[in-house]
Design an enzyme around this catalytic site. Structure first.
Site, PDB file in Angstrom:
ATOM      1  N   HIS A 436      12.416   2.392 -40.971  1.00 61.64           N
ATOM      2  CA  HIS A 436      12.742   2.478 -39.551  1.00 61.64           C
ATOM      3  C   HIS A 436      11.542   1.996 -38.749  1.00 61.64           C
ATOM      4  O   HIS A 436      10.422   1.900 -39.264  1.00 61.64           O
ATOM      5  CB  HIS A 436      13.103   3.913 -39.154  1.00 61.64           C
ATOM      6  N   SER A 438       9.038   2.306 -35.254  1.00 68.31           N
ATOM      7  CA  SER A 438       8.514   3.260 -34.290  1.00 68.31           C
ATOM      8  C   SER A 438       7.178   2.706 -33.811  1.00 68.31           C
ATOM      9  O   SER A 438       7.044   1.510 -33.584  1.00 68.31           O
ATOM     10  CB  SER A 438       8.365   4.642 -34.962  1.00 68.31           C
ATOM     11  N   HIS A 578      -6.555  31.091 -50.371  1.00 71.51           N
ATOM     12  CA  HIS A 578      -6.065  30.248 -49.268  1.00 71.51           C
ATOM     13  C   HIS A 578      -7.052  29.097 -49.071  1.00 71.51           C
ATOM     14  O   HIS A 578      -8.200  29.156 -49.522  1.00 71.51           O
ATOM     15  CB  HIS A 578      -5.903  31.062 -47.982  1.00 71.51           C
ATOM     16  N   SER A 580      -9.053  25.879 -46.861  1.00 70.93           N
ATOM     17  CA  SER A 580      -9.660  25.366 -45.627  1.00 70.93           C
ATOM     18  C   SER A 580     -10.873  24.543 -46.047  1.00 70.93           C
ATOM     19  O   SER A 580     -10.886  23.948 -47.113  1.00 70.93           O
ATOM     20  CB  SER A 580     -10.042  26.519 -44.689  1.00 70.93           C
TER      21      SER A 580
END
Length: 895
Positions: A436, A438, A578, A580
């Protein structure tokens, strides 16, 4: 009227009450003009004026309103009361959307009694949402100029030809598929612009436009043009580029006034020899001399053809089901495979300067290209379209990688990209495939390694530093998730310069991210190399700190005591749940978070210098540029032959994508209004790998006949980017902290003007000239000299518009090849000598200036003529010979 009164009562919303009306009138209502499109609440101001000073408002002859104004619909009902209105502008495009594109206005129709504006001669409805031309326009008997460009018109009314006084009509950038036969009745039409529509054929009646001087049909779907175009004896310019033409009539070459025939970017395999030999014909981008492809290969629009389109301004091309290859002049390549589209698709493209308000760069990203917009947005191709975008080569290929980034309407995402370097060039080409269209741009980002983590676990290495790895144990997650790893090496020299402590060391910066918001079920094991010069044998554990940073790098927390650190001879290993930023430091400092934050900020800053140079041949032309420190010497070396100026400024630091301004001071100002000028200051955006350069003309209100003007240009910081650290933002508060640098600019003392020189003019000797007549006003030799001073490098296009042949222009250029002033004088006075007996020569001069894009000179000539008319009328009145006259033409207001 009740609704209007309610709207007028919204004083808080409009910002002024009744007591402000006199001041409002003084600022908005000038003579018979109302220019309200520059105000966000222009319609509200008009409605209040219409209510409180109706007698003055109904006398207005020139009115400009923005169709982006939300009160436009209410305002339209009042316009038919302005019986004296001659010029009306209801344009959109006064606002931009979040992507920087102009927003179309809300106008979809006009009230029926709009046709009662019998005096209206100029109507501009550009940048709106008209799907049909309002029928009331056809009842405007004196309309001469009509602009409906950038709308959604599909057809024109069958009786469009009833606008018999029309001299200028522009419907560019619409969706017109055909023209009514009545268009041939526009016998007074001089300029017709139908570019960038969907026209597939033209009616024969177009050949009846005998007064047409410029016809623009570029960017359509024309495969042929009627032979009747050869009847347009007044035609000066014919634009047919970017169509599907396979043939053109040879009779076009015999048009007596034609000075430009643009046939570029068509499907012409052969052209008549009369056309090919003409010097004013442009044929680039045609498959001239190529053999006709077989039926299986398709026609000119199939993959055998290579089309060239200009990227300087908005343009378009057509793709059919056979597929094609397209090469834009800006270097972007496309390959549409057969079957990519089922029906012919009209594709528009334009190149945009990146605006940091919507081009959001991530930390450590570097912009490598302008923004390419491709329309229609969101159309799904049936086959992948291949795209090659040229870009600047990144500096550090080992740590960074080049990707094409696209905008989905909500956020930017990176496409799988391959980089192809250009031989012996600082440019490279980024390749990707898309389904597509854009917005697209090329960036350099930190190298990203990625893996899919399943419940069985996996292992992820960094390709920048293989010593960095992340181990995911079995059972770490229930659902598969994607994990990304990026590494930023930190030079020891940078840390030493910032901390002034040779004992500080740091590992590479590690950034981990995932596509899930859920923490891992089991700890993830991370291995980082020990800082340089530190080994497991020499390690002092009290000096080692593991830092955890937030996503923006704003805070760095010491988590050494919160994790279990294991050490080998070369590595530190720890576990987290987690992701970061993670950073390993080795230092004697106790509190390391502030130092790490300062180092991280420095890693994102660029050291730059400003330069301000003046062109040697024209000191009023100033080049301003912001250059990274390591590029200053090469840039100055390239410019030294054409420019001179002071030494570069002292070094300052800027972030990628940061805004700054340049202001001319102490007697020097910008010579013209520019869209990038904000409160008298030029706006720049710093991108380290792009040219942060602008050339502008400056002037001075100081009289330079007796002395030079010693001024300066100062550079100031602008809006602080959203993503820079809070401390950096805080340090830039206050008026003094916005200043960056100041460089001197000197405008030399002016030489005597041409019309003040009593001797021969640059070696030319001309007899006295008086163009025009006593009633309309003369243009004297002194007037022509004043005009010549403003012509500049446009003299060739002006000469062609005046009717001089290419051979004459080339001869004038050659005979005076060392002196631009002589070229201008020779051209202008040669034309004046040839046309001194023509009573319409002054109007032809004005028209030529407008056709050449020099509306400023055309306005000056009209002012001279108007002064002549006034003096003639006064002299007639003094001797008592004044008579009533109804032959005066109303001036047609121009934009």
């Amino acid at each position: 009227m009740q609704n209007m009164a309610e709207l007028l009562g919204l004083r808080d919303e409009c910002g002024e009450g009744t007591s402000g009306a006199p001041a409002l009138a003084g600022s908005c209502l000038a003579d018979n003009r109302l220019n309200l499109d520059v105000y966000p609440d222009g319609c509200c101001r008009f409605l209040r004026l219409f209510k409180e000073q109706r007698e003055e408002v109904v006398q207005v002859e020139f009115l400009r309103l923005s169709s982006n104004d939300r009160l436009l619909g209410t305002t339209l009902g009042s316009l038919p009361h302005l019986k004296h209105l001659k010029s009306l502008v209801l344009k959109g495009g006064h606002a931009r959307d979040e992507f920087g594109s102009f927003q179309h206005g809300s106008l979809t129709s006009l009230p029926p009694d709009f046709g009662n504006l019998r005096c209206l001669t100029h109507l501009d409805l550009s940048f709106n949402r008209l799907s049909t031309l309002p029928s009331c326009i056809l009842h405007l008997p004196n309309l001469r100029v009509l602009l409906v460009s950038h709308n959604s018109l599909v057809t024109l009314p069958e009786d469009f030809g009833c606008l018999s006084k029309l001299t200028f009509f522009s419907a560019m950038k619409n969706q017109l598929k055909g023209l009514p036969q009545s268009i041939g009745k526009l016998s007074m039409l001089q300029d017709l612009d139908l570019s960038e529509n969907a026209l597939e054929s033209l009616p024969e009646e177009v050949g009846n436009l005998h007064n047409c001087r410029e016809l623009d049909l570029s960017g359509n779907h024309l495969s042929s043009i009627p032979d009747s175009l050869a009847n347009l004896k007044s035609l000066h310019q014919l634009h047919l580029h970017s169509n599907l033409l396979v043939t053109v009539p040879a009779s076009l070459a015999s048009l007596p006034s034609l000075s430009r025939l643009d046939l570029q970017n068509n499907c012409l395999r052969a052209v008549p020899p009369e056309i090919q030999a003409s010097p004013f014909v442009r044929l680039r981008g045609n498959p001239l001399g190529e053999t006709e492809p077989s039926p299986q290969a398709g026609n000119c629009r199939a993959s055998a053809a290579v089309l060239f389109h200009s990227c300087i301004s908005s343009a378009s091309f057509t793709v059919t089901s056979e597929g094609c290859r397209v090469v834009l002049a800006c270097g972007v390549h496309f390959y549409f495979p057969p079957g990519a589209v089922s029906d012919p698709l009209w594709i528009c493209f334009r190149s945009l300067m990146p605006d940091p308000r919507w081009v959001k760069l991530r930390h450590h990203d570097v912009l490598l290209s302008r923004v390419l917009e491709l329309q229609p947005h969101g159309v799904q191709f049936q086959q992948e379209v291949h795209m090659w975008m040229p870009c600047v080569s990144p500096q550090t290929l080992h740590q960074h990688e080049v990707v094409i980034r696209t905008f989905s309407g909500q956020s930017w995402s990176d496409l799988r990209t391959r980089v192809e370097p250009k031989a012996e060039s600082t440019m490279c080409v980024a390749y990707c495939t898309v389904l597509h269209f854009s917005w697209f741009l090329v960036v350099s980002r930190l190298v990203q390694n990625e893996c899919k983590v399943s419940k069985e676990g996996t292992l992820l290495f960094s390709s920048v530093d293989p010593n960095i790895k992340v181990i995911f144990p079995s059972g770490v997650t229930k659902e598969p998730r994607s994990v990304k790893l990026q590494v930023l090496p930190v030079p020891t020299k940078e840390i030493e310069e910032i901390t002034a402590n040779t004992g500080c060391r740091a590992s590479p910066l590690l950034y981990l991210s995932q596509d899930s918001l859920v923490d891992f079920l089991k700890p993830v094991r991370i291995q980082l190399p020990l800082p340089p010069g530190v080994t497991g044998l020499t390690l002092d554990r009290s000096r080692l700190h593991l830092l955890h940073g937030d996503l923006e790098g704003e805070t760095w927390n010491d988590i050494t005591s919160e994790v279990v650190l294991e050490f080998t001879h070369l590595y530190a290993v720890f576990e987290v749940t987690h992701f970061s930023w993670y950073w390993l430091w080795y230092t004697t400092k106790t509190y390391i978070g502030g130092i790490a934050k300062k180092v991280y900020e420095r890693l994102r800053l660029y050291q730059v210098n400003f330069i301000a140079l003046q062109r040697k041949k024209d000191p009023e032309q100033v080049l301003l540029q912001c250059v990274p420190k390591h590029k200053v010497d090469p840039v100055l070396k390239k410019l030294q032959d054409r420019y001179r100026g002071p030494e570069p400024s002292d070094m300052v630091e800027m972030f990628e994508g940061e805004q700054f301004f340049a202001a001319f001071e102490r007697g020097i100002s910008i010579d013209m209004d520019r869209p990038d000028c904000v409160d008298g200051r030029l706006s720049f955006i710093f991108y380290s790998r792009l040219k942060n350069m602008k050339e502008i003309y400056v002037t001075s209100p100081v009289d330079r006949k007796g002395q030079a003007v010693k001024g300066q240009v100062s550079f100031y910081r602008g809006a602080v980017p959203d993503s820079i650290p809070e401390d950096a933002s805080r340090r830039r508060k206050g008026p003094d902290s916005l200043w960056l640098a100041t460089l001197p600019i000197k405008l030399p003392q002016l030489k005597p003007r041409w019309d003040e020189n009593p001797g021969p003019l640059y070696g030319f000797s001309f007899p006295p000239l008086n163009l025009g007549n006593a009633e309309t006003g003369y243009l004297t030799q002194a007037n022509l000299l004043s005009i010549a001073r403003r012509v500049g490098a446009d003299w060739q296009s002006i000469g062609l518009s005046l009717g001089l042949t290419y051979q004459q222009i080339e001869r004038i250029g050659y005979n005076n090849r060392e002196d631009l002033n002589k070229q201008i004088l020779d051209m202008l006075f040669s034309w004046a000598q040839q046309n001194s007996e023509d009573p319409d020569c002054v109007s032809k001069l004005i028209t030529a200036m407008k056709e050449s894009g020099r509306q400023d000179i055309a306005d000056e000539i009209e002012a001279i003529i108007e002064l002549g008319r006034q003096k003639y009328s006064e002299s007639i009145r003094r001797v008592g010979l004044e008579q009533d006259s109804s032959t005066g033409d109303s001036a047609v207001a121009t934009m």
